[in-house]
Design a protein around this motif. Structure first.
Motif, PDB file in Angstrom:
ATOM      1  N   LEU A  73       0.818  -1.204   0.000  1.00 29.62           N
ATOM      2  CA  LEU A  73       0.000   0.000   0.000  1.00 29.62           C
ATOM      3  C   LEU A  73       0.858   1.263   0.000  1.00 29.62           C
ATOM      4  CD1 LEU A  73      -2.671  -1.153   2.619  1.00 29.62           C
ATOM      5  CD2 LEU A  73      -2.883  -1.125   0.115  1.00 29.62           C
ATOM      6  N   PHE A  74       0.404   2.272  -0.745  1.00 28.98           N
ATOM      7  CA  PHE A  74       1.025   3.591  -0.772  1.00 28.98           C
ATOM      8  C   PHE A  74       2.503   3.538  -1.160  1.00 28.98           C
ATOM      9  CE2 PHE A  74      -2.616   3.775   2.015  1.00 28.98           C
ATOM     10  CZ  PHE A  74      -3.301   4.871   1.510  1.00 28.98           C
ATOM     11  N   GLY A  75       2.861   2.544  -1.971  1.00 31.62           N
ATOM     12  CA  GLY A  75       4.237   2.438  -2.435  1.00 31.62           C
ATOM     13  C   GLY A  75       5.197   1.839  -1.427  1.00 31.62           C
ATOM     14  N   GLY A  76       4.667   1.296  -0.346  1.00 36.47           N
ATOM     15  CA  GLY A  76       5.512   0.676   0.671  1.00 36.47           C
ATOM     16  C   GLY A  76       5.183  -0.794   0.831  1.00 36.47           C
ATOM     17  N   ARG A  77       5.588  -1.342   1.928  1.00 37.30           N
ATOM     18  CA  ARG A  77       5.266  -2.730   2.273  1.00 37.30           C
ATOM     19  C   ARG A  77       4.701  -2.765   3.683  1.00 37.30           C
ATOM     20  NH1 ARG A  77      10.518  -6.101   1.674  1.00 37.30           N
ATOM     21  NH2 ARG A  77      11.461  -4.181   2.432  1.00 37.30           N
ATOM     22  N   GLY A  78       3.813  -3.721   3.934  1.00 32.81           N
ATOM     23  CA  GLY A  78       3.229  -3.855   5.254  1.00 32.81           C
ATOM     24  C   GLY A  78       2.900  -5.295   5.563  1.00 32.81           C
ATOM     25  N   VAL A  79       2.922  -5.610   6.854  1.00 34.32           N
ATOM     26  CA  VAL A  79       2.586  -6.957   7.302  1.00 34.32           C
ATOM     27  C   VAL A  79       1.984  -6.866   8.697  1.00 34.32           C
ATOM     28  CG1 VAL A  79       4.868  -7.455   8.323  1.00 34.32           C
ATOM     29  CG2 VAL A  79       3.446  -9.338   7.488  1.00 34.32           C
ATOM     30  N   TYR A  80       1.056  -7.769   8.979  1.00 37.48           N
ATOM     31  CA  TYR A  80       0.398  -7.861  10.279  1.00 37.48           C
ATOM     32  C   TYR A  80       0.727  -9.207  10.909  1.00 37.48           C
ATOM     33  CZ  TYR A  80      -2.657  -4.043   8.704  1.00 37.48           C
ATOM     34  OH  TYR A  80      -3.145  -2.853   8.255  1.00 37.48           O
ATOM     35  N   ILE A  81       0.987  -9.187  12.204  1.00 40.84           N
ATOM     36  CA  ILE A  81       1.121 -10.420  12.977  1.00 40.84           C
ATOM     37  C   ILE A  81       0.342 -10.224  14.274  1.00 40.84           C
ATOM     38  CG2 ILE A  81       3.383 -11.009  12.018  1.00 40.84           C
ATOM     39  CD1 ILE A  81       4.549 -10.125  14.760  1.00 40.84           C
ATOM     40  N   ASP A  82       0.067 -11.321  14.959  1.00 50.34           N
ATOM     41  CA  ASP A  82      -0.549 -11.253  16.284  1.00 50.34           C
ATOM     42  C   ASP A  82       0.486 -11.655  17.318  1.00 50.34           C
ATOM     43  OD1 ASP A  82      -2.971 -10.516  15.209  1.00 50.34           O
ATOM     44  OD2 ASP A  82      -3.828 -12.524  15.290  1.00 50.34           O
ATOM     45  N   ASP A  83       0.538 -10.922  18.409  1.00 51.29           N
ATOM     46  CA  ASP A  83       1.440 -11.321  19.488  1.00 51.29           C
ATOM     47  C   ASP A  83       0.762 -12.396  20.330  1.00 51.29           C
ATOM     48  OD1 ASP A  83      -0.161 -10.136  21.487  1.00 51.29           O
ATOM     49  OD2 ASP A  83       1.330  -8.642  22.042  1.00 51.29           O
ATOM     50  N   PRO A  84       1.455 -12.975  21.295  1.00 51.05           N
ATOM     51  CA  PRO A  84       0.874 -14.075  22.077  1.00 51.05           C
ATOM     52  C   PRO A  84      -0.411 -13.718  22.830  1.00 51.05           C
ATOM     53  CG  PRO A  84       3.247 -14.009  22.384  1.00 51.05           C
ATOM     54  CD  PRO A  84       2.878 -12.780  21.609  1.00 51.05           C
ATOM     55  N   ASP A  85      -0.659 -12.434  23.076  1.00 47.43           N
ATOM     56  CA  ASP A  85      -1.871 -12.016  23.775  1.00 47.43           C
ATOM     57  C   ASP A  85      -2.971 -11.553  22.832  1.00 47.43           C
ATOM     58  OD1 ASP A  85      -1.113 -12.379  26.597  1.00 47.43           O
ATOM     59  OD2 ASP A  85       0.434 -10.905  26.106  1.00 47.43           O
ATOM     60  N   GLY A  86      -2.751 -11.702  21.533  1.00 47.74           N
ATOM     61  CA  GLY A  86      -3.769 -11.352  20.551  1.00 47.74           C
ATOM     62  C   GLY A  86      -3.742  -9.916  20.075  1.00 47.74           C
ATOM     63  N   HIS A  87      -2.718  -9.153  20.463  1.00 47.61           N
ATOM     64  CA  HIS A  87      -2.589  -7.794  19.952  1.00 47.61           C
ATOM     65  C   HIS A  87      -2.097  -7.858  18.510  1.00 47.61           C
ATOM     66  CE1 HIS A  87      -3.316  -6.226  23.914  1.00 47.61           C
ATOM     67  NE2 HIS A  87      -2.283  -6.901  24.403  1.00 47.61           N
ATOM     68  N   SER A  88      -2.678  -7.024  17.665  1.00 48.78           N
ATOM     69  CA  SER A  88      -2.297  -6.965  16.257  1.00 48.78           C
ATOM     70  C   SER A  88      -1.129  -6.005  16.101  1.00 48.78           C
ATOM     71  CB  SER A  88      -3.488  -6.499  15.419  1.00 48.78           C
ATOM     72  OG  SER A  88      -3.124  -6.393  14.070  1.00 48.78           O
ATOM     73  N   ILE A  89      -0.034  -6.517  15.579  1.00 53.73           N
ATOM     74  CA  ILE A  89       1.157  -5.701  15.373  1.00 53.73           C
ATOM     75  C   ILE A  89       1.369  -5.556  13.867  1.00 53.73           C
ATOM     76  CG2 ILE A  89       3.625  -5.480  15.769  1.00 53.73           C
ATOM     77  CD1 ILE A  89       3.271  -7.171  18.287  1.00 53.73           C
ATOM     78  N   GLU A  90       1.510  -4.320  13.439  1.00 55.62           N
ATOM     79  CA  GLU A  90       1.684  -4.021  12.020  1.00 55.62           C
ATOM     80  C   GLU A  90       3.027  -3.343  11.824  1.00 55.62           C
ATOM     81  OE1 GLU A  90      -0.612  -1.450   8.539  1.00 55.62           O
ATOM     82  OE2 GLU A  90      -1.089  -1.089  10.650  1.00 55.62           O
ATOM     83  N   PHE A  91       3.734  -3.759  10.781  1.00 52.98           N
ATOM     84  CA  PHE A  91       4.986  -3.113  10.393  1.00 52.98           C
ATOM     85  C   PHE A  91       4.783  -2.583   8.981  1.00 52.98           C
ATOM     86  CE2 PHE A  91       6.239  -6.445  13.400  1.00 52.98           C
ATOM     87  CZ  PHE A  91       6.866  -5.686  14.351  1.00 52.98           C
ATOM     88  N   ILE A  92       5.035  -1.280   8.786  1.00 51.97           N
ATOM     89  CA  ILE A  92       4.869  -0.658   7.475  1.00 51.97           C
ATOM     90  C   ILE A  92       6.111   0.154   7.124  1.00 51.97           C
ATOM     91  CG2 ILE A  92       2.343  -0.578   7.497  1.00 51.97           C
ATOM     92  CD1 ILE A  92       2.524   2.343   8.445  1.00 51.97           C
TER      93      ILE A  92
END
Length: 126
Positions: A102-121
């Motif tokens: 998206l927007f000319g970049g890269r992104g990925v989502y993962i879930d941590d062990p407690d179910g929090h959504s972590i996104e790296f863009i």
């Protein structure tokens, strides 16, 4: 002076395990004990303060998005795949084992062990 985020509290079943999950992915120092928190220092003076949720209290999932450089994304994504963590291209988890561009970049989502959504863009969405 405009408001600036200083810290936020992230609930966890085990504050140090949850904080280490993140610091290991982003290659940051070990979380520090600060009162009842496991504190993760981020750039700009912001800290994530992981806090043990008592008893059987439900942990409400939070979304934490991190803007990283292309090189940092490569390193983080390598750690995600080395650990064989599930990941998604989208917040709804409809595109498993994919990243977005998206927007000319890269992104990925993962879930941590407690179910929090972590996104790296690599490019902000704004």
């Amino acid at each position: 002076m405009p408001a600036r985020l200083d810290h936020t509290i992230v609930h966890a079943r085990d504050r140090f395990a949850a904080a280490r999950f993140l610091t290991e992915l982003i290659d940051e120092p070990e979380p520090k004990a600060f009162g009842p928190f496991a504190s993760v220092a981020l750039s700009g003076g912001v800290t994530l303060d992981y806090y043990d949720r008592s008893g059987d209290a439900e942990i409400v999932s939070q979304h934490l998005a991190f803007l990283v450089s292309e090189e940092e994304f490569d390193a983080i994504f390598a750690r995600i795949t080395e650990r064989e963590l599930p990941y998604w291209a989208d917040p709804a988890h409809a595109q498993p084992q994919r990243i977005n561009h998206l927007f000319g970049g890269r992104g990925v989502y993962i879930d941590d062990p407690d179910g929090h959504s972590i996104e790296f863009i690599t490019h902000t969405y704004v």
